[in-house]
Design an enzyme around this catalytic site. Structure first.
Site, PDB file in Angstrom:
ATOM      1  N   SER A 115       0.837  -1.193   0.000  1.00  0.00           N
ATOM      2  CA  SER A 115       0.000   0.000   0.000  1.00  0.00           C
ATOM      3  C   SER A 115       0.874   1.247   0.000  1.00  0.00           C
ATOM      4  O   SER A 115       1.647   1.460  -0.933  1.00  0.00           O
ATOM      5  CB  SER A 115      -0.960  -0.036   1.197  1.00  0.00           C
ATOM      6  OG  SER A 115      -1.962   0.941   1.067  1.00  0.00           O
ATOM      7  N   GLU A 211      -2.500  -2.607  -8.062  1.00  0.00           N
ATOM      8  CA  GLU A 211      -3.709  -2.801  -7.250  1.00  0.00           C
ATOM      9  C   GLU A 211      -4.020  -1.466  -6.597  1.00  0.00           C
ATOM     10  O   GLU A 211      -3.216  -0.541  -6.648  1.00  0.00           O
ATOM     11  CB  GLU A 211      -3.501  -3.905  -6.213  1.00  0.00           C
ATOM     12  CG  GLU A 211      -2.407  -3.648  -5.183  1.00  0.00           C
ATOM     13  CD  GLU A 211      -2.884  -2.976  -3.896  1.00  0.00           C
ATOM     14  OE1 GLU A 211      -4.074  -3.064  -3.556  1.00  0.00           O
ATOM     15  OE2 GLU A 211      -2.041  -2.337  -3.246  1.00  0.00           O
ATOM     16  N   HIS A 276      -5.176  -5.262  -1.170  1.00  0.00           N
ATOM     17  CA  HIS A 276      -6.093  -4.992  -0.071  1.00  0.00           C
ATOM     18  C   HIS A 276      -7.300  -5.940  -0.112  1.00  0.00           C
ATOM     19  O   HIS A 276      -7.720  -6.385  -1.169  1.00  0.00           O
ATOM     20  CB  HIS A 276      -6.595  -3.548  -0.155  1.00  0.00           C
ATOM     21  CG  HIS A 276      -5.539  -2.516   0.012  1.00  0.00           C
ATOM     22  ND1 HIS A 276      -4.644  -2.195  -0.986  1.00  0.00           N
ATOM     23  CD2 HIS A 276      -5.208  -1.728   1.083  1.00  0.00           C
ATOM     24  CE1 HIS A 276      -3.826  -1.244  -0.553  1.00  0.00           C
ATOM     25  NE2 HIS A 276      -4.144  -0.948   0.693  1.00  0.00           N
TER      26      HIS A 276
END
Length: 309
Positions: A115, A211, A276
Site C-alpha cells: 500500500s 492494485e 487490499h
C-alpha cells in the site's frame, strides 16, 4: 532491466526492525503481529514511531521521528529486515527528509510492506538497489500466526528457495501471452504520486503489478491515464493486476482496466490475490520473473533472498 541485489534470507534469532512510516497502528494489533514474528524465531525491535502520536491523526509520528526510524532501520548494522507496521499515508513525507548519503551502502536487508509502502519500495530500489517484498504489515489481520498470508510470507523470508512461483486462482485473462521482466509496481495511486520525483521507478522492461483501494472509478481512471500520459508504461513487458478493494463493482473496474491497459500490446492478467481486502500472497519486487496468463503463474528466475549457510 536486471534483478536487484537480493538480501540474505532470515533465520531464527535475527533481529528485525518494526517501524510505522505511515498511519498509526493499534497497540493490540501490533502486539499480535509481534507475536507472529516471534513464533518463527525472529526478534522484533519496536521503533519509536510505532508507539508515538503524530501531528495529524493520519500520521503515526512526527515526520522527523519517522525519518530517523527509517534511517536507523535501513542503515544501522544488526537488523536483518525492516517490517512496516501499517499503511495509510505518510511515506512520501518521510522520503523528503531521508539523507540517503548518510545511510550509505549498508548490508542489504529485506523491506516488507504494501500500500503506502509502495513509495518506500521504490526508494529502496532507487537508492540501495535491493529486492523488497510487497507483503502484509505487522498490524494487519493478515500478519498472524497460522494465517496463510503470514505463513506464506514467513516461508518466503526464511526458506526463499521453496518459493519459486506464485500460482493464482480465479483470475481473468485480459490479454493472453507470456512475458518476462523484473517485477515493479504496487498501489497504482502511490505509483502515480511518485512520478516526477527522484525515486519513481518506470515500468520499462518490467512485469508491472497494480492494485488499489478506495478509489472511485473516475479517480482510478485518472490514475491509470496519468501513468499512460507520463510515459511510465512505455516499454512495459507484462501486467499483473491484484485486488481493487472498495473501488466499485469489479465488472466496472475491469472494464476500465481493459480500456486503459488492454491496448498496450502486452500480456495482462487480472484477479491475483495480492493487495487490499484479501489474504494476500507476498510478491518480491525487483526480481526477474515470467508471467504466464494462461497458467496464471508468476515464476521467478531465482530466489528472492539469498539462503544462508
Amino acid at each position: 532491466m536486471r534483478s536487484l541485489l537480493s538480501p540474505p534470507a532470515l533465520k531464527p534469532g535475527d533481529r528485525v526492525a518494526v517501524v510505522a512510516l505511515s498511519g498509526s497502528p493499534g497497540k493490540q494489533e501490533v502486539d499480535l503481529g509481534l507475536a507472529a514474528l516471534r513464533s518463527v524465531g525472529l526478534v522484533p525491535e519496536v521503533f519509536p514511531s510505532v508507539r508515538s502520536v503524530g501531528p495529524y491523526p493520519y500520521l503515526a509520528a512526527d515526520d522527523k521521528v519517522r525519518a530517523e526510524d527509517l534511517t536507523r532501520a535501513l542503515g544501522q548494522p544488526g537488523y536483518a529486515a525492516v517490517f512496516c507496521a501499517r499503511g495509510g499515508y505518510g511515506v512520501q513525507r518521510v522520503l523528503e527528509l531521508v539523507d540517503w548519503q548518510a545511510i550509505g551502502a549498508p548490508q542489504p536487508r529485506v523491506v516488507v510492506g504494501f500500500s503506502d509502502v509502495t513509495a518506500l519500495i521504490e526508494a529502496v530500489r532507487t537508492h540501495l538497489g535491493w529486492v523488497s517484498v510487497y507483503g502484509p504489515m505487522v498490524s494487519s489481520v493478515m500478519f498472524r500466526t497460522g494465517v496463510p498470508s503470514f505463513e506464506g510470507l514467513a516461508r518466503l523470508l526464511l526458506t526463499p528457495e521453496k518459493v519459486t512461483e506464485l500460482v493464482f486462482q480465479d483470475t481473468r485473462v485480459l490479454v493472453p501471452g507470456i512475458a518476462e521482466g523484473v517485477t515493479v509496481g504496487g498501489t497504482a495511486a502511490l505509483i502515480a504520486s511518485s512520478l516526477g520525483t527522484s525515486t519513481s521507478v518506470p515500468a520499462r522492461d518490467g512485469i508491472l503489478f497494480l492494485e488499489d483501494v478506495a478509489e472511485r472509478n473516475y479517480r482510478l481512471d485518472r490514475v491509470l491515464t496519468q501513468l499512460r500520459r507520463s510515459g511510465y508504461l512505455d516499454g512495459v513487458r507484462g501486467i499483473l493486476c491484484g485486488t481493487w478493494e472498495d473501488c466499485g463493482p469489479l465488472a466496472e473496474v475491469e472494464q476500465l482496466l481493459a480500456d486503459r491497459l488492454g491496448d498496450l500490446g502486452v500480456p495482462v492478467l487480472l484477479g491475483a490475490d495480492i493487495g487490499h481486502g484479501v489474504f494476500m500472497q507476498s510478491l518480491p519486487m525487483g526480481l526477474r520473473a515470467r508471467l504466464d496468463t494462461e497458467a496464471a503463474t508468476l515464476t521467478f528466475a531465482e530466489p528472492a533472498l539469498v539462503a544462508g549457510e
